[in-house]
Design a protein around this motif. Structure first.
Motif, PDB file in Angstrom:
ATOM      1  N   ARG A 262     -53.081  11.178 -35.028  1.00 57.33           N
ATOM      2  CA  ARG A 262     -51.844  11.101 -34.427  1.00 57.33           C
ATOM      3  C   ARG A 262     -51.701  10.753 -32.988  1.00 57.33           C
ATOM      4  NH1 ARG A 262     -50.339  17.532 -33.588  1.00 57.33           N
ATOM      5  NH2 ARG A 262     -51.752  17.036 -32.159  1.00 57.33           N
ATOM      6  N   LEU A 263     -50.871  10.039 -32.839  1.00 56.10           N
ATOM      7  CA  LEU A 263     -50.830   9.512 -31.410  1.00 56.10           C
ATOM      8  C   LEU A 263     -49.652   9.676 -30.779  1.00 56.10           C
ATOM      9  CD1 LEU A 263     -52.639   5.850 -32.012  1.00 56.10           C
ATOM     10  CD2 LEU A 263     -53.508   7.818 -31.169  1.00 56.10           C
ATOM     11  N   ASP A 264     -49.562   9.901 -29.553  1.00 59.97           N
ATOM     12  CA  ASP A 264     -47.963   9.898 -28.789  1.00 59.97           C
ATOM     13  C   ASP A 264     -48.054   8.893 -27.650  1.00 59.97           C
ATOM     14  OD1 ASP A 264     -46.070  10.900 -27.492  1.00 59.97           O
ATOM     15  OD2 ASP A 264     -47.180  12.520 -26.091  1.00 59.97           O
ATOM     16  N   PRO A 265     -47.729   7.620 -28.121  1.00 61.44           N
ATOM     17  CA  PRO A 265     -47.668   6.248 -27.379  1.00 61.44           C
ATOM     18  C   PRO A 265     -46.375   6.724 -26.184  1.00 61.44           C
ATOM     19  CG  PRO A 265     -46.747   6.096 -29.365  1.00 61.44           C
ATOM     20  CD  PRO A 265     -47.343   7.195 -29.493  1.00 61.44           C
ATOM     21  N   LYS A 266     -46.844   6.219 -24.977  1.00 66.91           N
ATOM     22  CA  LYS A 266     -45.818   5.898 -24.004  1.00 66.91           C
ATOM     23  C   LYS A 266     -46.248   5.324 -22.984  1.00 66.91           C
ATOM     24  CE  LYS A 266     -46.215  10.585 -23.056  1.00 66.91           C
ATOM     25  NZ  LYS A 266     -46.249  11.847 -22.668  1.00 66.91           N
ATOM     26  N   PRO A 267     -45.591   4.971 -22.271  1.00 68.69           N
ATOM     27  CA  PRO A 267     -45.537   3.958 -21.012  1.00 68.69           C
ATOM     28  C   PRO A 267     -46.705   4.520 -20.101  1.00 68.69           C
ATOM     29  CG  PRO A 267     -43.190   3.894 -21.332  1.00 68.69           C
ATOM     30  CD  PRO A 267     -43.847   4.967 -21.999  1.00 68.69           C
ATOM     31  N   VAL A 268     -47.916   3.655 -19.948  1.00 68.05           N
ATOM     32  CA  VAL A 268     -48.798   4.335 -19.045  1.00 68.05           C
ATOM     33  C   VAL A 268     -49.132   3.085 -18.094  1.00 68.05           C
ATOM     34  CG1 VAL A 268     -51.488   5.135 -19.155  1.00 68.05           C
ATOM     35  CG2 VAL A 268     -49.720   5.848 -20.878  1.00 68.05           C
ATOM     36  N   MET A 303     -48.414   0.526 -23.774  1.00 71.78           N
ATOM     37  CA  MET A 303     -47.795   1.531 -24.612  1.00 71.78           C
ATOM     38  C   MET A 303     -48.882   2.083 -25.366  1.00 71.78           C
ATOM     39  SD  MET A 303     -44.765   2.472 -25.118  1.00 71.78           S
ATOM     40  CE  MET A 303     -43.717   3.790 -25.961  1.00 71.78           C
ATOM     41  N   VAL A 304     -49.321   3.282 -25.062  1.00 68.98           N
ATOM     42  CA  VAL A 304     -50.545   3.884 -25.451  1.00 68.98           C
ATOM     43  C   VAL A 304     -50.356   5.424 -25.032  1.00 68.98           C
ATOM     44  CG1 VAL A 304     -51.686   3.663 -23.103  1.00 68.98           C
ATOM     45  CG2 VAL A 304     -52.927   3.645 -25.362  1.00 68.98           C
ATOM     46  N   ASP A 305     -51.155   6.198 -26.059  1.00 73.98           N
ATOM     47  CA  ASP A 305     -51.409   7.472 -25.975  1.00 73.98           C
ATOM     48  C   ASP A 305     -52.283   7.897 -24.616  1.00 73.98           C
ATOM     49  OD1 ASP A 305     -52.552  10.128 -26.141  1.00 73.98           O
ATOM     50  OD2 ASP A 305     -51.696  10.325 -27.975  1.00 73.98           O
ATOM     51  N   PRO A 306     -51.875   8.465 -23.535  1.00 71.20           N
ATOM     52  CA  PRO A 306     -52.595   8.731 -22.382  1.00 71.20           C
ATOM     53  C   PRO A 306     -53.958   9.366 -22.587  1.00 71.20           C
ATOM     54  CG  PRO A 306     -50.632   9.846 -22.322  1.00 71.20           C
ATOM     55  CD  PRO A 306     -50.584   9.046 -23.532  1.00 71.20           C
ATOM     56  N   THR A 307     -53.836  10.329 -23.599  1.00 73.54           N
ATOM     57  CA  THR A 307     -55.007  11.353 -23.581  1.00 73.54           C
ATOM     58  C   THR A 307     -56.053  10.380 -24.435  1.00 73.54           C
ATOM     59  OG1 THR A 307     -53.698  13.153 -23.759  1.00 73.54           O
ATOM     60  CG2 THR A 307     -55.945  13.223 -24.711  1.00 73.54           C
ATOM     61  N   GLN A 308     -55.714   9.816 -25.226  1.00 75.91           N
ATOM     62  CA  GLN A 308     -56.572   9.037 -26.221  1.00 75.91           C
ATOM     63  C   GLN A 308     -57.486   7.855 -25.469  1.00 75.91           C
ATOM     64  OE1 GLN A 308     -57.805   9.905 -29.145  1.00 75.91           O
ATOM     65  NE2 GLN A 308     -56.390  11.524 -29.244  1.00 75.91           N
ATOM     66  N   ILE A 309     -56.570   7.202 -24.388  1.00 72.60           N
ATOM     67  CA  ILE A 309     -56.997   6.239 -23.706  1.00 72.60           C
ATOM     68  C   ILE A 309     -58.116   6.377 -22.859  1.00 72.60           C
ATOM     69  CG2 ILE A 309     -55.218   5.927 -22.044  1.00 72.60           C
ATOM     70  CD1 ILE A 309     -57.431   3.010 -23.650  1.00 72.60           C
ATOM     71  N   GLU A 310     -57.938   7.678 -22.320  1.00 70.53           N
ATOM     72  CA  GLU A 310     -58.866   8.260 -21.534  1.00 70.53           C
ATOM     73  C   GLU A 310     -60.250   8.504 -22.311  1.00 70.53           C
ATOM     74  OE1 GLU A 310     -57.252  11.752 -19.561  1.00 70.53           O
ATOM     75  OE2 GLU A 310     -55.995  10.634 -18.439  1.00 70.53           O
ATOM     76  N   LEU A 311     -60.271   9.067 -23.451  1.00 71.73           N
ATOM     77  CA  LEU A 311     -61.383   9.135 -24.347  1.00 71.73           C
ATOM     78  C   LEU A 311     -62.185   7.994 -24.725  1.00 71.73           C
ATOM     79  CD1 LEU A 311     -59.995  12.154 -26.638  1.00 71.73           C
ATOM     80  CD2 LEU A 311     -61.399  12.268 -24.719  1.00 71.73           C
ATOM     81  N   VAL A 312     -61.214   6.818 -24.863  1.00 69.94           N
ATOM     82  CA  VAL A 312     -61.723   5.759 -24.966  1.00 69.94           C
ATOM     83  C   VAL A 312     -62.648   5.085 -23.919  1.00 69.94           C
ATOM     84  CG1 VAL A 312     -61.188   3.248 -25.420  1.00 69.94           C
ATOM     85  CG2 VAL A 312     -60.224   4.955 -27.009  1.00 69.94           C
ATOM     86  N   ILE A 313     -62.085   5.140 -22.832  1.00 74.33           N
ATOM     87  CA  ILE A 313     -62.619   4.755 -21.624  1.00 74.33           C
ATOM     88  C   ILE A 313     -63.947   5.423 -21.345  1.00 74.33           C
ATOM     89  CG2 ILE A 313     -62.595   4.444 -19.295  1.00 74.33           C
ATOM     90  CD1 ILE A 313     -59.721   3.753 -19.642  1.00 74.33           C
ATOM     91  N   ARG A 423     -48.306  -4.095 -24.504  1.00 75.62           N
ATOM     92  CA  ARG A 423     -47.250  -4.169 -23.321  1.00 75.62           C
ATOM     93  C   ARG A 423     -45.922  -3.258 -23.658  1.00 75.62           C
ATOM     94  NH1 ARG A 423     -44.769  -9.238 -19.921  1.00 75.62           N
ATOM     95  NH2 ARG A 423     -43.572  -7.913 -18.439  1.00 75.62           N
ATOM     96  N   ALA A 424     -45.778  -2.485 -22.969  1.00 74.57           N
ATOM     97  CA  ALA A 424     -44.737  -1.546 -23.164  1.00 74.57           C
ATOM     98  C   ALA A 424     -43.462  -2.274 -22.866  1.00 74.57           C
ATOM     99  CB  ALA A 424     -44.738  -0.431 -22.124  1.00 74.57           C
ATOM    100  N   SER A 425     -42.541  -2.168 -23.782  1.00 76.88           N
ATOM    101  CA  SER A 425     -40.979  -2.913 -23.769  1.00 76.88           C
ATOM    102  C   SER A 425     -40.421  -2.231 -22.668  1.00 76.88           C
ATOM    103  CB  SER A 425     -40.583  -3.164 -24.968  1.00 76.88           C
ATOM    104  OG  SER A 425     -39.991  -1.777 -25.573  1.00 76.88           O
ATOM    105  N   ALA A 426     -39.150  -2.920 -22.268  1.00 79.08           N
ATOM    106  CA  ALA A 426     -38.013  -2.406 -21.355  1.00 79.08           C
ATOM    107  C   ALA A 426     -37.447  -1.363 -21.949  1.00 79.08           C
ATOM    108  CB  ALA A 426     -37.208  -3.587 -21.157  1.00 79.08           C
ATOM    109  N   ALA A 427     -37.240  -1.275 -23.324  1.00 76.61           N
ATOM    110  CA  ALA A 427     -36.531  -0.233 -23.993  1.00 76.61           C
ATOM    111  C   ALA A 427     -37.525   1.101 -23.774  1.00 76.61           C
ATOM    112  CB  ALA A 427     -36.295  -0.452 -25.386  1.00 76.61           C
ATOM    113  N   GLY A 430     -37.568   2.653 -20.519  1.00 78.91           N
ATOM    114  CA  GLY A 430     -36.259   3.325 -20.446  1.00 78.91           C
ATOM    115  C   GLY A 430     -36.203   4.654 -20.929  1.00 78.91           C
ATOM    116  N   ALA A 431     -36.689   4.657 -22.280  1.00 81.88           N
ATOM    117  CA  ALA A 431     -36.843   5.984 -22.988  1.00 81.88           C
ATOM    118  C   ALA A 431     -37.795   6.955 -22.295  1.00 81.88           C
ATOM    119  CB  ALA A 431     -37.459   5.694 -24.375  1.00 81.88           C
ATOM    120  N   GLY A 432     -38.633   6.421 -21.657  1.00 80.85           N
ATOM    121  CA  GLY A 432     -39.768   7.299 -20.993  1.00 80.85           C
ATOM    122  C   GLY A 432     -38.986   7.801 -19.777  1.00 80.85           C
TER     123      GLY A 432
END
Length: 584
Positions: A262-268, A303-313, A423-427, A430-432
């Motif tokens: 389960r991912l929660d992608p958002k602009p990061v 456009m990525v799940d912020p928690t998961q990308i931290e775990l990846v790094i 890459r996060a889109s403009a839409a 705006g949603a974020g």
């Protein structure tokens, strides 16, 4: 003077081009005799007669004759001089002496000087045969010269043509080798992709079933913790809970590899992410490893799940640490990149991506190992130092996020792992902003809301129902999708449905779709070991605030049930929000 006499035999011979004869003769009578005997050759002919040195030189220079007949003795001119003029201006034309005073010694000298033959005027009957033979020899000589010229030209161009052909063959061979290599590369990539896909399907099924077992284990541990009071019992329960949590982490890694987490992608902003992790990375690396960061200015939002990308790094940094000797260097870099067609199945499709790379100065990865690094449970570390799921989790996360991974390595030099994220889109940006502007809904008034729990696994269903009952909810249970829909039809007091996603017959998405047709305003919460996001989106309730991961962690089920009920009659839209926002 030019005289032309047709052949006396007619037919095809009369149609041939006339034999052009140059006659050097000062005597009119002798000229008439020569002409009479020339006529006996049976070929069309034309005789041009000259008598002086100047006339002969001019005629010879024109090179328009096939044969020269020359007297040897002339008033102001002799035959040898005429032969010299002919050899100078038209050396290829047959030259025949016709003379009445030509002795044997003179004839020999004439032949040495280049004359073709000689005929004495007393034996003019030999003249036709001599002319025919001389013409035949001249024609043969001309054909040989033409053939020799063609051969010389062929020899001169042969080497060039051989070089050109060799180059063409080399180019064709190079292109064929390139095509064969490309085909082999594509076949290898296809086999790798198919193998990873097959392993992914297997691991996702295993992880889902394992999560059901962990849900039962963790739930019952929670129930027992409330009744066990002695220290030994509580210590054993703590050990059991720790093992269950470790199992949950392993199944999460399996789901990441199979791209069903389960991912929660958002602009990061990955620059901020890397900067905020520096202290954590330094403590994980130890003081012997030097950490450097290279941030690109004006980095695109990912456009990525912020928690998961931290775990990846963090995962990649720990792998890098284990590959380095004491005193190595770790570099984390971010960049905006534009990619072309992928060369391996792990790389993303062509497009614009935000890259974060983890580079080390370690030992590098051998080719045989590099081919398998993304397979789950494959590890070169000794027992107890790794599960073999680290890079598999990175690969699955990147692919599920819409990106990919690339590894560059050199033995003894180090390794660079590049993670490409969309890459996060403009839409999306705006949603974020709109999501951050949302205000929490006020808590529902006190009461006993009715919750319908739908799960085909009776043990998991009992755990879920017990947890909700302890939270003060009135609980109804259904063991299948059809039973849940029947319960909805019977009981209009149901305020919320908690449904397992993976069930035989009707899965959770299908149950939710039918439930929404009956009760459009009914809040629905999904409980799952993995989430098929595309299917859940069809229900209109695919937000992270409506998905609870098995096994349940840290009161997540209670928080999300309360949030779903708090929404009242307002159906949840497909907007993705973070778990932290959902639990606040």
């Amino acid at each position: 003077m030019t005289e032309t006499r047709p052949a006396g035999r007619g037919g095809a011979a009369s149609e041939a081009a006339p034999v052009r004869i140059l006659l050097l003769e000062d005597s009119d009578l002798d000229a008439e005799l020569v002409a009479e005997f020339v006529a006996r050759i049976g070929l069309p002919h034309a005789i041009e007669r000259v008598m002086t040195r100047e006339g002969f030189r001019a005629a010879a220079a024109s090179r328009c004759h096939d044969l020269i007949l020359a007297d040897y003795v002339l008033p102001t001119f002799d035959g040898l001089s005429a032969l010299a003029v002919a050899r100078e201006h038209c050396p290829g034309i047959p030259f025949v002496f016709v003379s009445g005073t030509l002795g044997e010694d003179v004839a020999v000298e004439a032949l040495k000087g280049g004359a073709t033959d000689y005929v004495v005027k007393q034996r003019l009957d030999r003249l036709p045969r001599t002319i025919v033979r001389a013409l035949a020899e001249a024609r043969a000589r001309a054909e040989r010269e033409t053939a020799d010229q063609a051969l010389r030209a062929l020899n001169e161009t042969l080497e060039t043509r051989i070089e050109e052909r060799t180059r063409e063959l080399a180019e064709a061979n190079t292109e064929l080798r390139r095509q064969v290599a490309e085909r082999e590369r594509v076949e290898v990539a296809l086999r790798q992709a198919q193998r990873l896909e097959a392993v992914g399907q297997l691991t996702s099924g295993v992880a889902h079933d394992f999560n059901n077992l962990l849900t039962v284990i963790s739930g019952n541990i929670g129930f027992l913790e409330r009744t066990v009071t002695d220290a030994t019992g509580r210590r054993r329960l703590d050990m059991m809970r720790s093992a269950a949590e470790r199992g949950a982490r392993l199944t999460a890694q399996l789901l990441a590899f199979s791209r069903r987490q389960r991912l929660d992608p958002k602009p990061v902003d990955l620059n901020e992410t890397v900067a905020s992790m520096r202290d954590l990375l330094q403590s994980s690396m130890g003081g012997a490893v030097r950490i450097e960061t290279v941030h690109q200015r004006d980095l695109w939002p990912a456009m990525v799940d912020p928690t998961q990308i931290e775990l990846v790094i963090l995962n990649l940094a720990i792998n890098a640490r284990d590959a380095m000797e004491v005193g190595g260097a770790l570099t984390i870099e971010t960049a905006n990149v534009g990619l072309g067609s992928p060369r391996t199945p792990e790389e993303p499709q062509a497009g614009e991506y935000v890259m974060v790379s983890v580079n080390d100065t370690g030992t590098g990865i051998p080719p045989a190992v590099l081919e398998r690094v993304f397979e789950p449970f494959f590890t070169t570390k000794e027992v107890g130092r790794g599960s073999g799921l680290g890079l598999a989790q990175v690969y699955g996360f990147a692919k599920q996020s819409g990106g990919g991974v690339r590894i560059d390595t050199q033995m003894g030099q180090g390794t660079s792992v590049r993670v490409y994220l969309p890459r996060a889109s403009a839409a999306a940006l705006g949603a974020g902003l709109a999501a951050r502007a949302d205000c929490p809904v006020s808590q529902q008034a006190d009461g006993h809301p009715v919750v319908l729990v739908v799960d085909d696994d009776s043990a998991v269903r009992e755990i879920t129902a017990t947890l909700l009952a302890e939270l003060g909810y009135a609980v109804r249970e259904a063991g299948s999708g059809h039973a849940a829909l029947a319960a909805l039809d019977r009981d209009p007091e149901i305020d919320l449905m908690v449904v397992d996603f993976a069930m035989p017959g009707m899965n959770g998405a299908e149950v939710a779709h039918e439930a929404r047709r009956r009760r459009p305003a009914l809040p629905i919460l999904f409980v799952t070991g993995y989430a098929d996001t595309a299917a859940l989106m069809q229900t209109g309730q695919a937000g992270a605030d409506r998905i609870v991961q098995k096994p349940f962690q840290d009161g997540e089920l209670g928080r999300k049930v309360k949030a779903a009920l708090r929404s009242g009659q307002r159906p949840a839209g497909p907007r993705l929000v973070s778990s932290r926002e959902a639990g606040s």
